[in-house]
Design an enzyme around this catalytic site. Structure first.
Site, PDB file in Angstrom:
ATOM      1  N   ARG A  10      43.099  46.970  50.906  1.00 14.69           N
ATOM      2  CA  ARG A  10      41.787  46.727  51.073  1.00 14.69           C
ATOM      3  C   ARG A  10      41.856  45.472  51.048  1.00 14.69           C
ATOM      4  O   ARG A  10      42.675  44.316  50.217  1.00 14.69           O
ATOM      5  CB  ARG A  10      40.743  46.809  49.658  1.00 14.69           C
ATOM      6  CG  ARG A  10      40.679  48.893  49.650  1.00 14.69           C
ATOM      7  CD  ARG A  10      39.779  49.119  48.518  1.00 14.69           C
ATOM      8  NE  ARG A  10      39.624  50.298  48.680  1.00 14.69           N
ATOM      9  CZ  ARG A  10      38.498  50.704  49.122  1.00 14.69           C
ATOM     10  NH1 ARG A  10      37.953  50.430  50.728  1.00 14.69           N
ATOM     11  NH2 ARG A  10      38.701  53.271  49.602  1.00 14.69           N
ATOM     12  N   ILE A  53      49.208  37.962  41.469  1.00 10.09           N
ATOM     13  CA  ILE A  53      47.794  37.098  41.172  1.00 10.09           C
ATOM     14  C   ILE A  53      46.609  37.496  40.649  1.00 10.09           C
ATOM     15  O   ILE A  53      45.842  36.949  39.853  1.00 10.09           O
ATOM     16  CB  ILE A  53      47.890  36.307  42.878  1.00 10.09           C
ATOM     17  CG1 ILE A  53      46.619  35.268  42.156  1.00 10.09           C
ATOM     18  CG2 ILE A  53      47.387  37.312  43.902  1.00 10.09           C
ATOM     19  CD1 ILE A  53      46.857  33.833  41.331  1.00 10.09           C
ATOM     20  N   ASP A  54      46.455  39.130  40.699  1.00 11.43           N
ATOM     21  CA  ASP A  54      45.502  39.680  40.948  1.00 11.43           C
ATOM     22  C   ASP A  54      45.343  40.449  38.964  1.00 11.43           C
ATOM     23  O   ASP A  54      44.516  39.920  38.482  1.00 11.43           O
ATOM     24  CB  ASP A  54      45.178  41.605  41.489  1.00 11.43           C
ATOM     25  CG  ASP A  54      46.805  41.872  41.710  1.00 11.43           C
ATOM     26  OD1 ASP A  54      47.600  40.987  41.122  1.00 11.43           O
ATOM     27  OD2 ASP A  54      46.951  43.395  42.001  1.00 11.43           O
ATOM     28  N   ARG A  55      46.505  40.296  38.581  1.00 11.13           N
ATOM     29  CA  ARG A  55      46.735  40.825  37.275  1.00 11.13           C
ATOM     30  C   ARG A  55      46.512  39.613  36.602  1.00 11.13           C
ATOM     31  O   ARG A  55      45.998  39.333  35.628  1.00 11.13           O
ATOM     32  CB  ARG A  55      47.396  41.115  36.749  1.00 11.13           C
ATOM     33  CG  ARG A  55      48.433  42.605  37.176  1.00 11.13           C
ATOM     34  CD  ARG A  55      49.568  43.057  37.124  1.00 11.13           C
ATOM     35  NE  ARG A  55      50.406  43.166  35.996  1.00 11.13           N
ATOM     36  CZ  ARG A  55      51.527  43.323  35.342  1.00 11.13           C
ATOM     37  NH1 ARG A  55      52.231  42.933  35.900  1.00 11.13           N
ATOM     38  NH2 ARG A  55      51.953  42.677  34.345  1.00 11.13           N
ATOM     39  N   THR A  99      48.992  76.027  39.408  1.00  9.34           N
ATOM     40  CA  THR A  99      49.641  74.675  39.766  1.00  9.34           C
ATOM     41  C   THR A  99      49.169  73.818  40.541  1.00  9.34           C
ATOM     42  O   THR A  99      49.236  72.477  40.046  1.00  9.34           O
ATOM     43  CB  THR A  99      50.523  75.417  41.163  1.00  9.34           C
ATOM     44  OG1 THR A  99      51.353  76.252  40.750  1.00  9.34           O
ATOM     45  CG2 THR A  99      51.517  74.259  41.734  1.00  9.34           C
TER      46      THR A  99
END
EC number: 2.7.1.33
Length: 243
Positions: free
Chosen positions: A12, A103-105, A177
């Site tokens: 995104r 970079i997001d973290r 299942t």
């Protein structure tokens, strides 16, 4: 001052336009592996917004980031593309090789880091990312396949069993299942987070599309949901940019 903030992820592209720290426009779109083409289609809109600065977070490779920079130059305004540092704005990276941290973290940790505060940051996106921070020291973290990646892997590698889409909404043993798969995958991720939270007292912060779902099963830890955590981290990064 109007500013544009871009978060270019694996699937995104999100953007925010702020004026005097207030979000006045926000959108998110799938980029279908062509984020530069999507951005190119937005440039004319941005050009009419009287934006004065742009901050960018991108998990893309060097080639694609170069294309992003080239497109943003059409705005003729200062651009800052965030990157991971060994130390930045007092926050120290817990990775042996900081350039390997997404970079997001990094920006999410930057958004929550405060003196005398222990935080567990969970990013509920394409992957489930877990980062621990104590004060201004990033302690490292974990990366796990998210709910849907685990289900898809099971479908692809299990012959003779069809597993249609269903809800990840319960931790009880499944009586068929389909439920057994969905409940089991959710239980595995929730249990992982619970184990980490039990190791030391800390604040739990959740961000990303599935944050409300995980918060539902982690109420004993009083989770804080921060939908725009990356934006806050990116704004913090730009305010403390290196000369």
């Amino acid at each position: 001052m109007k500013q544009l903030w871009l978060d270019i992820g694996n699937t995104r592209l999100k953007y925010w336009i702020t004026q005097n720290e207030t979000v006045i426009e926000h959108a998110a779109e799938l980029h279908l592996q062509s984020p530069s083409d999507l951005l190119l289609g937005l440039i004319q809109h941005f050009n009419h917004q009287n934006i004065q600065k742009v901050g960018v977070s991108s998990v893309l490779d060097q080639h694609n980031n170069d294309r992003i920079r080239s497109i943003l130059k059409r705005l003729h305004i200062p651009m800052i593309m965030a990157k991971v540092h060994q130390e930045y704005a007092a926050l120290r990276c817990g990775y042996d090789h900081p350039e390997q941290l997404g970079i997001d973290r990094w920006l999410q940790v930057l958004a929550v880091a405060q003196p005398d505060r222990n935080v567990c940051v969970i990013g509920c996106g394409t992957a489930l990312t877990i980062d621990l921070v104590k004060g201004y020291q990033h302690l490292g973290g974990y990366i796990l396949p998210n709910l849907y990646l685990q289900r898809d892997a099971l479908i692809q590698n299990t012959k003779g069993i069809k597993i249609p889409d269903s809800a990840f909404d319960d931790l009880e043993p499944g009586h068929n299942t389909i439920d057994a798969v969905h409940h089991g995958i959710l239980l595995g991720l929730v249990s992982t987070i619970q184990t980490i939270m039990q190791q030391s007292p800390q604040q739990l912060v959740l961000t990303g599309g599935d944050a409300p779902l995980f918060a539902k099963f982690l109420q004993p830890y009083h989770p804080q949901i921060e939908p725009d955590l990356l934006l806050k981290g990116l704004q913090h990064y730009v305010r403390h940019q290196l000369p």
